[in-house]
Write an enzyme that holds these catalytic residues in place. Structure first.
Site, PDB file in Angstrom:
ATOM      1  CB  ALA A   1      -0.920  -0.004   1.213  1.00 26.53           C
ATOM      2  CG  ASP A  51      14.636   1.496  -8.559  1.00 27.75           C
ATOM      3  OD1 ASP A  51      13.569   2.062  -8.229  1.00 27.75           O
ATOM      4  OD2 ASP A  51      14.987   1.374  -9.742  1.00 27.75           O
ATOM      5  CD  GLU A  52      11.374   5.904  -8.264  1.00 29.41           C
ATOM      6  OE1 GLU A  52      11.195   7.084  -7.982  1.00 29.41           O
ATOM      7  OE2 GLU A  52      10.659   5.270  -9.081  1.00 29.41           O
ATOM      8  CG  HIS A  55      13.523  13.049 -14.753  1.00 31.20           C
ATOM      9  ND1 HIS A  55      12.988  13.176 -16.002  1.00 31.20           N
ATOM     10  CD2 HIS A  55      13.388  11.748 -14.423  1.00 31.20           C
ATOM     11  CE1 HIS A  55      12.557  12.009 -16.418  1.00 31.20           C
ATOM     12  NE2 HIS A  55      12.799  11.118 -15.461  1.00 31.20           N
TER      13      HIS A  55
HETATM   14  P1  NAD Z   1      -0.277   1.269  -7.250  1.00 27.96           P
HETATM   15  O1  NAD Z   1      -0.266   2.762  -7.170  1.00 27.96           O
HETATM   16  O2  NAD Z   1      -0.687   0.615  -8.514  1.00 27.96           O
HETATM   17  O3  NAD Z   1      -1.217   0.682  -6.090  1.00 27.96           O
HETATM   18  C1  NAD Z   1      -1.180   1.143  -4.766  1.00 27.96           C
HETATM   19  C2  NAD Z   1      -2.315   0.449  -4.014  1.00 27.96           C
HETATM   20  O4  NAD Z   1      -2.264   0.892  -2.638  1.00 27.96           O
HETATM   21  C3  NAD Z   1      -3.700   0.822  -4.543  1.00 27.96           C
HETATM   22  O5  NAD Z   1      -4.509  -0.332  -4.626  1.00 27.96           O
HETATM   23  C4  NAD Z   1      -4.248   1.792  -3.488  1.00 27.96           C
HETATM   24  O6  NAD Z   1      -5.658   1.771  -3.392  1.00 27.96           O
HETATM   25  C5  NAD Z   1      -3.573   1.257  -2.232  1.00 27.96           C
HETATM   26  N1  NAD Z   1      -3.454   2.284  -1.185  1.00 27.96           N
HETATM   27  C6  NAD Z   1      -2.943   3.540  -1.318  1.00 27.96           C
HETATM   28  N2  NAD Z   1      -3.021   4.201  -0.144  1.00 27.96           N
HETATM   29  C7  NAD Z   1      -3.563   3.329   0.755  1.00 27.96           C
HETATM   30  C8  NAD Z   1      -3.879   3.415   2.132  1.00 27.96           C
HETATM   31  N3  NAD Z   1      -3.649   4.547   2.830  1.00 27.96           N
HETATM   32  N4  NAD Z   1      -4.408   2.332   2.743  1.00 27.96           N
HETATM   33  C9  NAD Z   1      -4.659   1.186   2.055  1.00 27.96           C
HETATM   34  N5  NAD Z   1      -4.390   1.061   0.728  1.00 27.96           N
HETATM   35  C10 NAD Z   1      -3.851   2.114   0.095  1.00 27.96           C
HETATM   36  O7  NAD Z   1       1.168   0.811  -6.792  1.00 27.96           O
HETATM   37  P2  NAD Z   1       2.170  -0.274  -7.422  1.00 27.96           P
HETATM   38  O8  NAD Z   1       2.806   0.293  -8.613  1.00 27.96           O
HETATM   39  O9  NAD Z   1       1.473  -1.574  -7.493  1.00 27.96           O
HETATM   40  O10 NAD Z   1       3.273  -0.317  -6.272  1.00 27.96           O
HETATM   41  C11 NAD Z   1       3.123  -1.195  -5.162  1.00 27.96           C
HETATM   42  C12 NAD Z   1       4.299  -1.022  -4.236  1.00 27.96           C
HETATM   43  O11 NAD Z   1       5.508  -1.297  -4.929  1.00 27.96           O
HETATM   44  C13 NAD Z   1       4.455   0.400  -3.682  1.00 27.96           C
HETATM   45  O12 NAD Z   1       4.830   0.318  -2.329  1.00 27.96           O
HETATM   46  C14 NAD Z   1       5.556   1.000  -4.525  1.00 27.96           C
HETATM   47  O13 NAD Z   1       6.265   1.990  -3.804  1.00 27.96           O
HETATM   48  C15 NAD Z   1       6.414  -0.225  -4.825  1.00 27.96           C
HETATM   49  N6  NAD Z   1       7.171  -0.179  -6.079  1.00 27.96           N
HETATM   50  C16 NAD Z   1       6.536  -0.047  -7.266  1.00 27.96           C
HETATM   51  C17 NAD Z   1       7.265  -0.080  -8.438  1.00 27.96           C
HETATM   52  C18 NAD Z   1       6.589   0.015  -9.786  1.00 27.96           C
HETATM   53  O14 NAD Z   1       7.284   0.032 -10.801  1.00 27.96           O
HETATM   54  N7  NAD Z   1       5.281   0.075  -9.877  1.00 27.96           N
HETATM   55  C19 NAD Z   1       8.657  -0.238  -8.401  1.00 27.96           C
HETATM   56  C20 NAD Z   1       9.279  -0.368  -7.169  1.00 27.96           C
HETATM   57  C21 NAD Z   1       8.517  -0.346  -6.024  1.00 27.96           C
HETATM   58  P1  TYD Z   2       7.379   6.524 -14.318  1.00 28.27           P
HETATM   59  O1  TYD Z   2       6.641   5.415 -14.992  1.00 28.27           O
HETATM   60  O2  TYD Z   2       6.607   7.679 -13.762  1.00 28.27           O
HETATM   61  O3  TYD Z   2       8.266   5.839 -13.178  1.00 28.27           O
HETATM   62  P2  TYD Z   2       9.447   6.483 -12.256  1.00 28.27           P
HETATM   63  O4  TYD Z   2       9.485   7.934 -12.423  1.00 28.27           O
HETATM   64  O5  TYD Z   2       8.987   6.090 -10.880  1.00 28.27           O
HETATM   65  O6  TYD Z   2      10.698   5.793 -12.688  1.00 28.27           O
HETATM   66  O7  TYD Z   2       8.443   7.126 -15.322  1.00 28.27           O
HETATM   67  C1  TYD Z   2       9.419   6.294 -15.918  1.00 28.27           C
HETATM   68  C2  TYD Z   2      10.324   7.181 -16.751  1.00 28.27           C
HETATM   69  O8  TYD Z   2       9.572   7.715 -17.849  1.00 28.27           O
HETATM   70  C3  TYD Z   2      10.856   8.383 -15.998  1.00 28.27           C
HETATM   71  O9  TYD Z   2      12.185   8.651 -16.451  1.00 28.27           O
HETATM   72  C4  TYD Z   2       9.939   9.513 -16.404  1.00 28.27           C
HETATM   73  C5  TYD Z   2       9.561   9.145 -17.832  1.00 28.27           C
HETATM   74  N1  TYD Z   2       8.214   9.590 -18.255  1.00 28.27           N
HETATM   75  C6  TYD Z   2       8.064  10.338 -19.445  1.00 28.27           C
HETATM   76  O10 TYD Z   2       9.050  10.653 -20.135  1.00 28.27           O
HETATM   77  N2  TYD Z   2       6.809  10.720 -19.813  1.00 28.27           N
HETATM   78  C7  TYD Z   2       5.703  10.410 -19.080  1.00 28.27           C
HETATM   79  O11 TYD Z   2       4.575  10.818 -19.462  1.00 28.27           O
HETATM   80  C8  TYD Z   2       5.863   9.643 -17.890  1.00 28.27           C
HETATM   81  C9  TYD Z   2       4.693   9.264 -17.044  1.00 28.27           C
HETATM   82  C10 TYD Z   2       7.147   9.250 -17.530  1.00 28.27           C
END
Ligand code: NAD
Ligand code: TYD
Length: 341
Positions: A81, A125-126, A275
């Site tokens: 979450a 990783d961020e 960025h």
């Molecule tokens: P997402 O934004 O798709 O989903 C987030 C979920 O959390 C949603 O279902 C939302 O309703 C729920 N949520 C938000 N606030 C909440 C709260 N206060 N209480 C209960 N539920 C809540 O996210 P994602 O992309 O699936 O990412 C999931 C996890 O992985 C996050 O912790 C994110 O930081 C981490 N992560 C994501 C990526 C990626 O590329 N997507 C990469 C590295 C880490």
């Molecule tokens: P994003 O999917 O937002 O993930 P994160 O910033 O968490 O890595 O973005 C991935 C990369 O793509 C990032 O370098 C920002 C770039 N980006 C664009 O160039 N245009 C866009 O509209 C978005 C959403 C991201």
């Protein structure tokens, strides 16, 4: 084994719930999610009636609701979450502080109180900041978060470590690179580009488009989380990555090629403030200690992802209605007005 999944209605969470239900017959899941704009129960429609799955709508910052669900005698928790979009964190960091930091702390308190046997924190990783060319960060690298989103996730990691150190909480932290695949909300790069290209809309490239991300197919991440849930020792931190950072422009061109669309759809827009140029992780520790490796090459993963969005246009249309439309107009109209090149 009864596992609480928080944020299981989001992108990675819903993929992980499906993965666990299908691959582990001995696991029961409670999905606890407040259903923000990013949470979508439709992403789990196919398993909603499974007797080993239960959905509870609740907020991880709500102590009573969290204690209530912990009362169900849990064996483990995987905390997905979060508020997850960097651009939104630049617009307003408050929801990020609330959910990512205070919500994690609320879960940690409940885990301590109920003597939970395993707490898996889904980090990113961020938290390490931007990696110089040719370098990959290890788990020993000092945290250097640079966006409000990254700062909130790094803060949560520090709380997890502090609870492990102070109270002996059995916690594991996973830090993964960017994921892609089915059910990703179309504000993130890959689904946004697919959605726009399908409709011949412009594809907004921030800055010069040469920023690098190390994309991992979400199924590969699910297998890593499954291993960590079952095998990782308390206190362990693992990086997870495919190990192949690629510039955004290359990703966008690949999507255009697969969809048979022209490169003229790409539109360079004003860069994201602060960025991060490059994310790259060394994931040899999880490979060595837990036997994990990525199985899906990018070419296959991106094809499967594009096919999924093509075949699930109702899911995509729903995700892009309502709140998304307001965000898109607010964020991109301003960006393209200050068009950079
Ligand atoms: P997402 O934004 O798709 O989903 C987030 C979920 O959390 C949603 O279902 C939302 O309703 C729920 N949520 C938000 N606030 C909440 C709260 N206060 N209480 C209960 N539920 C809540 O996210 P994602 O992309 O699936 O990412 C999931 C996890 O992985 C996050 O912790 C994110 O930081 C981490 N992560 C994501 C990526 C990626 O590329 N997507 C990469 C590295 C880490
Ligand atoms: P994003 O999917 O937002 O993930 P994160 O910033 O968490 O890595 O973005 C991935 C990369 O793509 C990032 O370098 C920002 C770039 N980006 C664009 O160039 N245009 C866009 O509209 C978005 C959403 C991201």
């Amino acid at each position: 084994m009864k596992v609480l999944i928080t944020g299981g209605a989001g992108f990675i969470g819903s993929n992980f719930v499906r993965y666990l239900i299908n691959s582990r017959r001995n696991i029961e899941i409670i999905n606890f999610d407040s259903l923000t704009y990013a949470g979508n129960p439709e992403s789990l429609a196919d398993i909603a009636d499974n007797p080993r799955y239960k959905f509870v709508r609740g907020d991880i910052t709500d102590k009573d609701a969290v204690n209530g669900v912990f009362g169900e005698r849990l064996d483990a928790l995987v905390n997905f979450a979060a508020e997850t979009h960097v651009d939104r964190s630049i617009e307003d960091a408050s929801p990020f502080v609330r959910t990512n930091i205070m919500g994690t702390q609320t879960l940690l308190d409940a885990a301590k109180r109920f003597k939970l046997a395993k707490f898996v924190q889904i980090s990113t990783d961020e938290v390490y900041g931007s990696a110089p060319a040719g370098e990959s960060f290890t788990e020993e690298t000092t945290l250097d978060p640079r966006s409000p989103y990254a700062a909130s996730k790094a803060s949560a990691d520090h709380f997890v470590s502090a609870y492990a150190n102070t109270y002996g909480l059995p916690a594991v932290v996973l830090r993964c690179t960017n994921n892609y695949g089915p059910y990703q909300f179309p504000e993130k790069l890959i689904p946004l580009m697919i959605a726009n290209a399908r409709e011949d809309k412009s594809l907004p490239i921030y800055g010069d488009g040469m920023q690098e991300r190390d994309w991992l197919f979400v199924e590969d991440y699910c297998s890593a989380i499954g291993l960590a849930l079952e095998k990782a020792a308390p206190g362990a931190i693992y990086n997870v990555s495919a190990g192949t950072p690629q510039p955004n422009l290359k990703i966008v061109r690949t999507i255009l090629q697969h969809l048979g669309k022209p490169e003229s759809l790409m539109q360079y827009v004003k860069d994201r403030p602060g960025h991060d140029r490059r994310y790259a992780l060394d994931s040899s520790k999880i490979q060595r200690e837990l036997g994990w490796s990525a199985a899906v090459p990018f070419e296959e993963g991106i094809r499967r992802t594009i096919d999924w969005y093509q075949n699930n246009s109702a899911w995509l249309d729903h995700a892009r209605s309502g709140e998304y439309r307001n965000y898109y107009d607010r964020h991109y109209v301003r960006r393209t007005e200050t068009f950079s090149r």
